[in-house]
Scaffold this active site. Structure first.
Site, PDB file in Angstrom:
ATOM      1  N   GLU A 187       0.696  -1.264   0.111  1.00 51.46           N
ATOM      2  CA  GLU A 187       0.008   0.160   0.153  1.00 51.46           C
ATOM      3  C   GLU A 187       0.965   1.245  -0.157  1.00 51.46           C
ATOM      4  OE1 GLU A 187      -3.669   0.372   1.647  1.00 51.46           O
ATOM      5  OE2 GLU A 187      -3.911  -1.635   2.076  1.00 51.46           O
TER       6      GLU A 187
HETATM    7  C1  LIG Z   1       2.197  -9.704   0.022  1.00 53.45           C
HETATM    8  C2  LIG Z   1       2.000  -8.506  -0.780  1.00 53.45           C
HETATM    9  C3  LIG Z   1       0.927  -8.334  -1.385  1.00 53.45           C
HETATM   10  C4  LIG Z   1       1.078  -7.206  -2.444  1.00 53.45           C
HETATM   11  N1  LIG Z   1      -0.312  -7.085  -3.156  1.00 53.45           N
HETATM   12  C5  LIG Z   1      -0.358  -6.151  -4.246  1.00 53.45           C
HETATM   13  C6  LIG Z   1      -1.557  -6.168  -4.988  1.00 53.45           C
HETATM   14  O1  LIG Z   1      -2.551  -6.709  -4.543  1.00 53.45           O
HETATM   15  N2  LIG Z   1      -1.531  -5.394  -5.976  1.00 53.45           N
HETATM   16  C7  LIG Z   1      -0.418  -4.837  -6.417  1.00 53.45           C
HETATM   17  O2  LIG Z   1      -0.191  -4.199  -7.497  1.00 53.45           O
HETATM   18  N3  LIG Z   1       0.672  -4.874  -5.700  1.00 53.45           N
HETATM   19  C8  LIG Z   1       0.807  -5.773  -4.727  1.00 53.45           C
HETATM   20  N4  LIG Z   1       2.218  -5.605  -3.867  1.00 53.45           N
HETATM   21  C9  LIG Z   1       3.041  -5.070  -4.300  1.00 53.45           C
HETATM   22  C10 LIG Z   1       3.463  -3.880  -3.404  1.00 53.45           C
HETATM   23  O3  LIG Z   1       2.839  -3.080  -3.527  1.00 53.45           O
HETATM   24  C11 LIG Z   1       5.254  -3.671  -3.727  1.00 53.45           C
HETATM   25  O4  LIG Z   1       5.779  -4.666  -3.235  1.00 53.45           O
HETATM   26  C12 LIG Z   1       5.604  -2.341  -3.180  1.00 53.45           C
HETATM   27  O5  LIG Z   1       4.762  -1.222  -4.029  1.00 53.45           O
HETATM   28  C13 LIG Z   1       7.044  -2.112  -3.120  1.00 53.45           C
HETATM   29  O6  LIG Z   1       7.379  -2.422  -4.479  1.00 53.45           O
HETATM   30  P1  LIG Z   1       8.989  -3.640  -4.765  1.00 53.45           P
HETATM   31  O7  LIG Z   1       8.319  -4.836  -3.973  1.00 53.45           O
HETATM   32  O8  LIG Z   1       9.070  -3.455  -6.196  1.00 53.45           O
HETATM   33  O9  LIG Z   1       9.950  -2.568  -3.867  1.00 53.45           O
HETATM   34  P2  LIG Z   1      10.879  -1.488  -4.687  1.00 53.45           P
HETATM   35  O10 LIG Z   1      10.034  -0.402  -5.299  1.00 53.45           O
HETATM   36  O11 LIG Z   1      11.959  -1.931  -5.558  1.00 53.45           O
HETATM   37  O12 LIG Z   1      11.636  -0.885  -3.406  1.00 53.45           O
HETATM   38  C14 LIG Z   1      12.531  -1.573  -2.537  1.00 53.45           C
HETATM   39  C15 LIG Z   1      12.931  -0.698  -1.436  1.00 53.45           C
HETATM   40  O13 LIG Z   1      13.410   0.588  -1.807  1.00 53.45           O
HETATM   41  C16 LIG Z   1      12.577   1.548  -1.560  1.00 53.45           C
HETATM   42  N5  LIG Z   1      12.548   2.503  -2.539  1.00 53.45           N
HETATM   43  C17 LIG Z   1      11.930   2.356  -3.816  1.00 53.45           C
HETATM   44  N6  LIG Z   1      11.919   3.743  -4.276  1.00 53.45           N
HETATM   45  C18 LIG Z   1      12.485   4.713  -3.361  1.00 53.45           C
HETATM   46  C19 LIG Z   1      12.628   6.265  -3.381  1.00 53.45           C
HETATM   47  N7  LIG Z   1      12.603   7.036  -4.494  1.00 53.45           N
HETATM   48  N8  LIG Z   1      13.203   6.915  -2.396  1.00 53.45           N
HETATM   49  C20 LIG Z   1      13.460   6.077  -1.397  1.00 53.45           C
HETATM   50  N9  LIG Z   1      13.244   4.687  -1.303  1.00 53.45           N
HETATM   51  C21 LIG Z   1      12.797   3.959  -2.370  1.00 53.45           C
HETATM   52  C22 LIG Z   1      11.430   1.090  -0.911  1.00 53.45           C
HETATM   53  O14 LIG Z   1      10.606   2.048   0.135  1.00 53.45           O
HETATM   54  C23 LIG Z   1      11.809  -0.334  -0.560  1.00 53.45           C
HETATM   55  O15 LIG Z   1      12.341  -0.054   0.880  1.00 53.45           O
HETATM   56  C24 LIG Z   1       1.923  -6.535  -2.977  1.00 53.45           C
HETATM   57  C25 LIG Z   1       3.373  -6.972  -2.448  1.00 53.45           C
HETATM   58  C26 LIG Z   1       3.522  -8.192  -1.179  1.00 53.45           C
HETATM   59  C27 LIG Z   1       4.720  -8.462  -0.779  1.00 53.45           C
END
Ligand SMILES: Cc1cc2nc3c(=O)[nH]c(=O)nc-3n(C[C@H](O)[C@H](O)[C@H](O)COP(=O)(O)OP(=O)(O)OC[C@H]3O[C@@H](n4cnc5c(N)ncnc54)[C@H](O)[C@@H]3O)c2cc1C
Length: 620
Positions: free
Chosen positions: A425
């Site tokens: 979220e």
């Molecule tokens: C159990 C689970 C359920 C989910 N359900 C859904 C769903 O129903 N629908 C859906 O669409 N998605 C869903 N997601 C996806 C979720 O929203 C994403 O995992 C989340 O948005 C983070 O993206 P990422 O995992 O690619 O991490 P990344 O974006 O790669 O981030 C990795 C780390 O880097 C940090 N980071 C990234 N960019 C920046 C920045 N500009 N500045 C500072 N820090 C930064 C992040 O905060 C994080 O700590 C789900 C994820 C999980 C694990």
């Protein structure tokens, strides 16, 4: 100051939320107050009293109505939901899902005319407290309605609502929200899934893969975000995101196997693939090219409920831990007699009280007429409650000692389940940037206008500025009207109110100097922005507890003395944290540790390793 209006730059496209443009059809609360931008005004050193005081109140009839929903749901969760089995088997049993459907929990916020319960945000928050008792169920239901079908409620046409909402509200159809992709998580605007308009312009052909999709294996209706070609007003063709309602039955929709997760193991999370899926043009959600706005509106509107959901879970956990602490004996005394154990209960109660207060204050703002933009407030509730959950569950586990660490007991499950809250979220890092930048952008706009007025010689603005400078130089007590003749905070909370007023005033001054110092480059100052967000979260939390505790005293609610204690402790701690953070914000390098911190991490990241020599190594 001049460039403040440009603060956002490209970041705006990623994090910015347009004002709520979509009408939500929901059961209105009779007693909800009007609401306007409370958090944004804090950036100007102002407290919009009427937005947060008195604490929102609902009528007896509304309360009875909520309790009618809560009773049977609470009974079901207490007597029939087997959370241990759900966690161990990695699945919510079919009969549990059926009962959730029969209780109407798949259509909580779907308007009544489409077969849902049509709950207001306040009512939804109240039910969330109960549903939060099982995290897998809470996430499944939230993915279905807080994000999966929410787009149809917020941006759907009449036809789309009539076609999809009834069967989603009953749970006959399950919904999922498909935004995240392998190369596009936080940077949602960079998705690659593509929808191409067919030659006869009657449907789009959808191709791409989504990851981490909650309910991905259960859903038959998906809200999918994809890039589409859009012709701009100047005739140029651009790629923009469009939202679609996609039925599994359209064909070419497949999903991977459920992810083997650390927590919320009973929820279904998997990859979803679209291969030449033909989506009728009638299934575009909102405007073609307006999908990013749809996605942000969906996410922003749902986050507040994390506050009450987590508080519900914490209240249960506090009860279990207190029972254990009062019965387990060590050194011939109950654990409850030790100061270090007692402190944990004060902390857990305080966090639960604060997040609950923030959640219900925000829910009432969202319920107010005029569909106000509360995206900063909802983001703050999410950050505070997710981090509060993680801290408190860890502290509760510590009370149980070794018993906390084994699977015979539920405490380690609470820990595993709550970790996700900081990630999905919107990660807490992204939300902190959003909170800070949105408020700074607002302040920048107002302050730029004020500078123009000063240059033009506007007498009122000049007088205001002079009196502000005078007050700063004399160090006079700040009075923003929370107490005194027209005060809104109860006198027994006056100390907390004065602390809040002082923090708010100096926060406004800090914001002004940060904007002058950094201009639009502040977008790149993440450590600064994090501090700005942290102060703001504390200010909003202080406001929420002062407002709630004042109401409790005024009404003579049972145990209001306990609330006063919690409010006083929180306000005092938050005040001192804020003083420290504000002083850090005022500092420049090298007084400020930021440059050193950046240097250390750069050195590590360059070598991609811990770089200190082993303590046993010798130079020769
Ligand atoms: C159990 C689970 C359920 C989910 N359900 C859904 C769903 O129903 N629908 C859906 O669409 N998605 C869903 N997601 C996806 C979720 O929203 C994403 O995992 C989340 O948005 C983070 O993206 P990422 O995992 O690619 O991490 P990344 O974006 O790669 O981030 C990795 C780390 O880097 C940090 N980071 C990234 N960019 C920046 C920045 N500009 N500045 C500072 N820090 C930064 C992040 O905060 C994080 O700590 C789900 C994820 C999980 C694990």
């Amino acid at each position: 100051m001049g460039g403040c209006g440009l603060l956002w730059g490209s970041v705006a496209a990623r994090f910015c939320r347009a004002p709520a443009a979509f009408a939500v059809s929901r059961r209105p609360l009779l007693t909800s107050p009007p609401s306007r931008a409370f958090a944004k005004e804090l950036f100007l050193g102002k407290i919009q009293k009427k937005e947060a005081f008195p604490f929102p109140e609902i009528s007896r009839d509304e309360l009875n109505e909520i309790n009618q929903f809560v009773g049977p749901v609470e009974k079901f969760f207490t007597e029939e939901v087997d959370s241990r089995k759900i966690d161990q088997e990695g699945k919510i049993p079919d009969e549990t899902l059926e009962k959730l459907k029969s209780l109407g929990l798949f259509g909580m916020q779907v308007p009544e005319e489409y077969g849902g319960l049509g709950l207001s945000n306040t009512m939804y928050a109240r039910l969330g407290e109960v549903i939060g008792l099982d995290a897998s169920i809470a996430v499944t239901l939230a993915a279905h309605q807080a994000i999966g079908l929410k787009g149809i409620i917020l941006a759907g046409s009449k036809e789309q609502k009539a076609r999809y909402l009834p069967r989603l509200a009953s749970g006959e159809h399950v919904a999922a929200f498909c935004l995240t992709e392998p190369a596009s998580g936080s940077d949602a605007a960079s998705i690659r899934t593509r929808a191409t308009l067919s030659a006869d312009k009657r449907h789009y052909v959808l191709n791409g893969s989504k990851v981490w999709i909650t309910n991905g294996g259960l859903a038959s209706i998906f809200t999918v975000f994809a890039k589409t070609e859009v012709v701009d007003s100047d005739g140029s063709v651009k790629d923009k995101i469009t939202a679609f309602i996609v039925e599994r039955d359209f064909g070419g929709v497949t999903n991977g196997k459920p992810e083997d997760k650390m927590g919320i193991r009973g929820s279904n999370t998997c990859e979803v693939h679209f291969e030449n899926t033909r989506v009728p043009v009638e299934n575009v959600l909102g405007e073609v090219g307006g999908g990013f706005k749809v996605a942000m509106n969906i996410l922003n509107s749902g986050r507040f409920s994390m506050g009450s959901t987590v508080a519900g879970m914490l209240k249960k956990l506090i009860g279990m831990a207190a029972e254990y602490a009062c019965t387990r004996k060590q050194f011939n005394r109950s654990l409850s007699e030790f100061g270090l154990i007692q402190e944990k209960f004060a902390l857990m109660a305080q966090k639960a009280y604060v997040m609950e207060s923030m959640a219900y204050l925000t829910a009432a703002m969202l319920d107010a007429p005029g569909f106000p933009d509360c995206s900063i407030e909802t983001a703050m509730v999410k950050v505070f409650s997710s981090e509060g959950a993680w801290t408190c569950v860890s502290e509760a586990l510590q009370v149980f000692g070794g018993s906390g660490y084994v699977r015979d007991h539920p405490y380690e499950r609470f820990l595993r389940d709550s970790r996700i809250l900081l990630i999905f979220e919107g990660t807490n890092e992204i939300l902190r940037m959003y909170i800070a930048l949105t408020g700074l952008q607002h302040a920048g706009r107002i302050l730029t206008a004020r500078v123009k007025e000063l240059k033009r010689g506007n007498v009122t603005t000049i007088m205001e500025t002079i009196s502000q400078r005078l007050r700063d130089s004399l160090g006079r007590t700040v009075d923003l009207g929370l107490t005194g003749k027209l005060g809104v905070v109860h006198p027994s909370l006056a100390d907390g109110a004065h602390k809040l007023e002082e923090n708010v005033y100096y926060f406004g001054r800090s914001v002004e100097s940060l904007l002058l110092r950094f201009g639009k480059t502040i977008v790149e100052e993440q450590l600064v922005l994090k501090r700005v967000a942290n102060v703001l979260i504390n200010l909003y939390a202080m406001t929420a507890v002062l407002s709630r505790a004042s109401r409790s005293i005024r009404l003579g609610l049972r145990d209001h003395d306990h609330e006063v204690l919690l409010a006083n402790i929180f306000c005092s701690e938050a005040y001192h944290q804020n003083l420290f953070t504000l002083s850090q914000l005022d500092k420049h390098s090298p007084e400020n540790l930021d440059e050193l911190v950046k240097k250390v991490s750069q050195q590590i990241l360059e070598k991609r390793a811990y770089i200190c020599t082993h303590p046993l190594d010798r130079a020769s």
